[in-house]
Design a protein around this motif. Structure first.
Motif, PDB file in Angstrom:
ATOM      1  N   LYS A 144       0.882  -1.155   0.000  1.00  0.00           N
ATOM      2  CA  LYS A 144       0.000   0.000   0.000  1.00  0.00           C
ATOM      3  C   LYS A 144       0.920   1.205   0.000  1.00  0.00           C
ATOM      4  N   VAL A 145       0.946   1.901  -1.135  1.00  0.00           N
ATOM      5  CA  VAL A 145       1.877   3.012  -1.264  1.00  0.00           C
ATOM      6  C   VAL A 145       1.364   4.220  -0.494  1.00  0.00           C
ATOM      7  N   ASN A 169      13.923  -8.181 -16.950  1.00  0.00           N
ATOM      8  CA  ASN A 169      14.971  -7.453 -16.230  1.00  0.00           C
ATOM      9  C   ASN A 169      14.481  -6.120 -15.679  1.00  0.00           C
ATOM     10  N   ILE A 170      13.726  -5.371 -16.476  1.00  0.00           N
ATOM     11  CA  ILE A 170      13.284  -4.066 -15.997  1.00  0.00           C
ATOM     12  C   ILE A 170      12.236  -4.209 -14.902  1.00  0.00           C
ATOM     13  N   SER A 171      11.603  -5.364 -14.808  1.00  0.00           N
ATOM     14  CA  SER A 171      10.633  -5.579 -13.740  1.00  0.00           C
ATOM     15  C   SER A 171      11.293  -5.637 -12.369  1.00  0.00           C
ATOM     16  N   ASN A 172      12.602  -5.728 -12.336  1.00  0.00           N
ATOM     17  CA  ASN A 172      13.322  -5.704 -11.054  1.00  0.00           C
ATOM     18  C   ASN A 172      13.331  -4.319 -10.414  1.00  0.00           C
ATOM     19  N   ASN A 173      12.747  -3.325 -11.108  1.00  0.00           N
ATOM     20  CA  ASN A 173      12.665  -1.985 -10.504  1.00  0.00           C
ATOM     21  C   ASN A 173      11.243  -1.656 -10.053  1.00  0.00           C
ATOM     22  N   LEU A 174      10.360  -2.640 -10.045  1.00  0.00           N
ATOM     23  CA  LEU A 174       8.953  -2.386  -9.734  1.00  0.00           C
ATOM     24  C   LEU A 174       8.779  -1.774  -8.348  1.00  0.00           C
ATOM     25  N   LEU A 175       8.297  -0.533  -8.328  1.00  0.00           N
ATOM     26  CA  LEU A 175       7.914   0.172  -7.093  1.00  0.00           C
ATOM     27  C   LEU A 175       9.045   0.263  -6.069  1.00  0.00           C
ATOM     28  N   ILE A 176      10.293   0.258  -6.525  1.00  0.00           N
ATOM     29  CA  ILE A 176      11.402   0.259  -5.568  1.00  0.00           C
ATOM     30  C   ILE A 176      11.602   1.612  -4.894  1.00  0.00           C
ATOM     31  N   THR A 177      11.006   2.685  -5.449  1.00  0.00           N
ATOM     32  CA  THR A 177      11.127   3.992  -4.793  1.00  0.00           C
ATOM     33  C   THR A 177       9.796   4.464  -4.222  1.00  0.00           C
ATOM     34  N   ALA A 178       8.791   3.606  -4.239  1.00  0.00           N
ATOM     35  CA  ALA A 178       7.514   3.948  -3.613  1.00  0.00           C
ATOM     36  C   ALA A 178       7.630   3.781  -2.095  1.00  0.00           C
ATOM     37  N   ASN A 180       6.292   2.569   1.369  1.00  0.00           N
ATOM     38  CA  ASN A 180       5.380   1.591   1.942  1.00  0.00           C
ATOM     39  C   ASN A 180       4.683   2.220   3.147  1.00  0.00           C
ATOM     40  N   SER A 181       3.361   2.357   3.082  1.00  0.00           N
ATOM     41  CA  SER A 181       2.627   3.006   4.173  1.00  0.00           C
ATOM     42  C   SER A 181       2.703   2.209   5.469  1.00  0.00           C
ATOM     43  N   ASP A 182       3.067   0.940   5.373  1.00  0.00           N
ATOM     44  CA  ASP A 182       3.129   0.093   6.567  1.00  0.00           C
ATOM     45  C   ASP A 182       4.336   0.409   7.442  1.00  0.00           C
ATOM     46  N   ASN A 183       5.450   0.839   6.805  1.00  0.00           N
ATOM     47  CA  ASN A 183       6.671   1.092   7.585  1.00  0.00           C
ATOM     48  C   ASN A 183       7.399   2.375   7.175  1.00  0.00           C
ATOM     49  N   ASP A 184       6.818   3.159   6.247  1.00  0.00           N
ATOM     50  CA  ASP A 184       7.418   4.411   5.773  1.00  0.00           C
ATOM     51  C   ASP A 184       8.795   4.197   5.156  1.00  0.00           C
ATOM     52  N   GLU A 185       9.040   3.022   4.597  1.00  0.00           N
ATOM     53  CA  GLU A 185      10.327   2.722   3.973  1.00  0.00           C
ATOM     54  C   GLU A 185      10.143   2.438   2.491  1.00  0.00           C
ATOM     55  N   SER A 213      -1.947 -14.547  -6.498  1.00  0.00           N
ATOM     56  CA  SER A 213      -2.173 -13.255  -7.142  1.00  0.00           C
ATOM     57  C   SER A 213      -2.088 -12.140  -6.108  1.00  0.00           C
ATOM     58  N   TRP A 214      -1.739 -10.940  -6.555  1.00  0.00           N
ATOM     59  CA  TRP A 214      -1.593  -9.833  -5.620  1.00  0.00           C
ATOM     60  C   TRP A 214      -2.122  -8.535  -6.224  1.00  0.00           C
ATOM     61  N   VAL A 215      -2.317  -7.555  -5.338  1.00  0.00           N
ATOM     62  CA  VAL A 215      -2.794  -6.242  -5.750  1.00  0.00           C
ATOM     63  C   VAL A 215      -1.912  -5.165  -5.118  1.00  0.00           C
ATOM     64  N   VAL A 216      -1.992  -3.971  -5.645  1.00  0.00           N
ATOM     65  CA  VAL A 216      -1.349  -2.792  -5.069  1.00  0.00           C
ATOM     66  C   VAL A 216      -2.441  -1.806  -4.699  1.00  0.00           C
ATOM     67  N   VAL A 217      -2.333  -1.206  -3.531  1.00  0.00           N
ATOM     68  CA  VAL A 217      -3.276  -0.181  -3.103  1.00  0.00           C
ATOM     69  C   VAL A 217      -2.605   1.182  -3.275  1.00  0.00           C
ATOM     70  N   GLY A 218      -3.203   2.031  -4.088  1.00  0.00           N
ATOM     71  CA  GLY A 218      -2.644   3.351  -4.336  1.00  0.00           C
ATOM     72  C   GLY A 218      -3.104   4.358  -3.297  1.00  0.00           C
ATOM     73  N   ASP A 219      -2.553   5.551  -3.369  1.00  0.00           N
ATOM     74  CA  ASP A 219      -2.918   6.616  -2.442  1.00  0.00           C
ATOM     75  C   ASP A 219      -3.229   7.866  -3.253  1.00  0.00           C
ATOM     76  N   GLU A 220      -2.257   8.744  -3.414  1.00  0.00           N
ATOM     77  CA  GLU A 220      -2.473  10.016  -4.094  1.00  0.00           C
ATOM     78  C   GLU A 220      -1.824  10.001  -5.475  1.00  0.00           C
ATOM     79  N   ASN A 221      -2.642  10.217  -6.498  1.00  0.00           N
ATOM     80  CA  ASN A 221      -2.122  10.324  -7.864  1.00  0.00           C
ATOM     81  C   ASN A 221      -1.323   9.105  -8.298  1.00  0.00           C
TER      82      ASN A 221
END
Length: 243
Positions: A144-145, A169-178, A180-185, A213-221
């Motif tokens: 949850k971003v 290969n490029i999928s190894n960067n998925l959400l790496i700078t988002a 995480n609302s769970d731990n602020d990291e 299967s998994w999902v992502v929960v968005g926040d703002e924009n």
């Protein structure tokens, strides 16, 4: 800078500043997201006109005012910069360039695309599984971003862009700078099956390998920014089913 993808997507192989070192740059290109130009999150990027960019470059300092300040020539004499001027449009028109378009064959069914299986920059795409038409159930939340999550957060640019033709290969960067609302990291999420923490792409792979299967929960924009198809391709490639 030229109106091209070089400055926009951060392909500056900068050598004079180490990553993490605070510094300031001024460019005439309208991209100054954090880390966008040189992949250094400590770089402060300011956008200004081409004329002022040149003036500051000649002065070598950010506090130079070309309206009032003077520059020193090699012989020690001082001089001021003349007001910039230019034609709104070229008097002789634009160069039409060279027509290099090659039309595809009417029937491309027999055309084979050869890509080396050992290439780390090119990879042939395989079709994604079709939706079964049934409800998606028993999924896990990958992350949850927190706050704004642009396409740069979903699929980082800079050095990753060499893998644009290699989805795995490029999928190894998925959400790496988002965040995480769970731990602020950044890039640290919990695998809900094992209880362990790992990078976002790694946990996504773990779920995919386990058939979860998994999902992502968005926040703002969520998803604002450049039209980067990888921001949509990567989650699906790694087993994501919904945002």
């Amino acid at each position: 800078l030229a109106n091209a993808c070089g400055p926009c997507i951060g392909q500056w192989d900068r050598q004079n500043v180490k990553k993490g070192e605070k510094n300031t740059i001024v460019t005439s290109y309208n991209r100054n997201f954090t880390g966008r130009n040189d992949a250094n999150p400590a770089t402060h990027g300011f956008v200004t006109s081409p004329e002022l960019t040149v003036a500051l470059t000649l002065a070598g300092t950010l506090d130079f005012n070309p309206l009032t300040d003077k520059l020193t020539a090699a012989d020690g004499s001082e001089f001021s910069l003349a007001s910039p001027y230019g034609d709104e449009l070229p008097q002789r028109g634009f160069d039409p360039g060279e027509d290099t378009y090659q039309a595809p064959p009417e029937d491309g069914s027999s055309v084979a695309v050869d890509v080396s299986p050992t290439s780390d920059r090119l990879q042939l795409l395989s079709p994604f599984d079709r939706w079964s038409g049934k409800d998606l159930e028993d999924m896990r939340i990958l992350i949850k971003v927190k706050g704004k999550c642009t396409t740069d957060h979903i699929s980082a640019a800079g050095p990753w862009l060499k893998f644009r033709g290699h989805l795995e290969n490029i999928s190894n960067n998925l959400l790496i700078t988002a965040i995480n609302s769970d731990n602020d990291e950044m890039n640290k999420v919990k695998n809900q099956e094992t209880g362990g923490f790992d990078a976002v792409p790694e946990v996504a792979k773990q779920y995919k390998s386990a058939g979860i299967s998994w999902v992502v929960v968005g926040d703002e924009n969520y998803g604002e920014g450049s039209s980067r198809e990888h921001a949509a391709l990567e989650p699906r490639f790694l087993g994501g089913k919904a945002i």
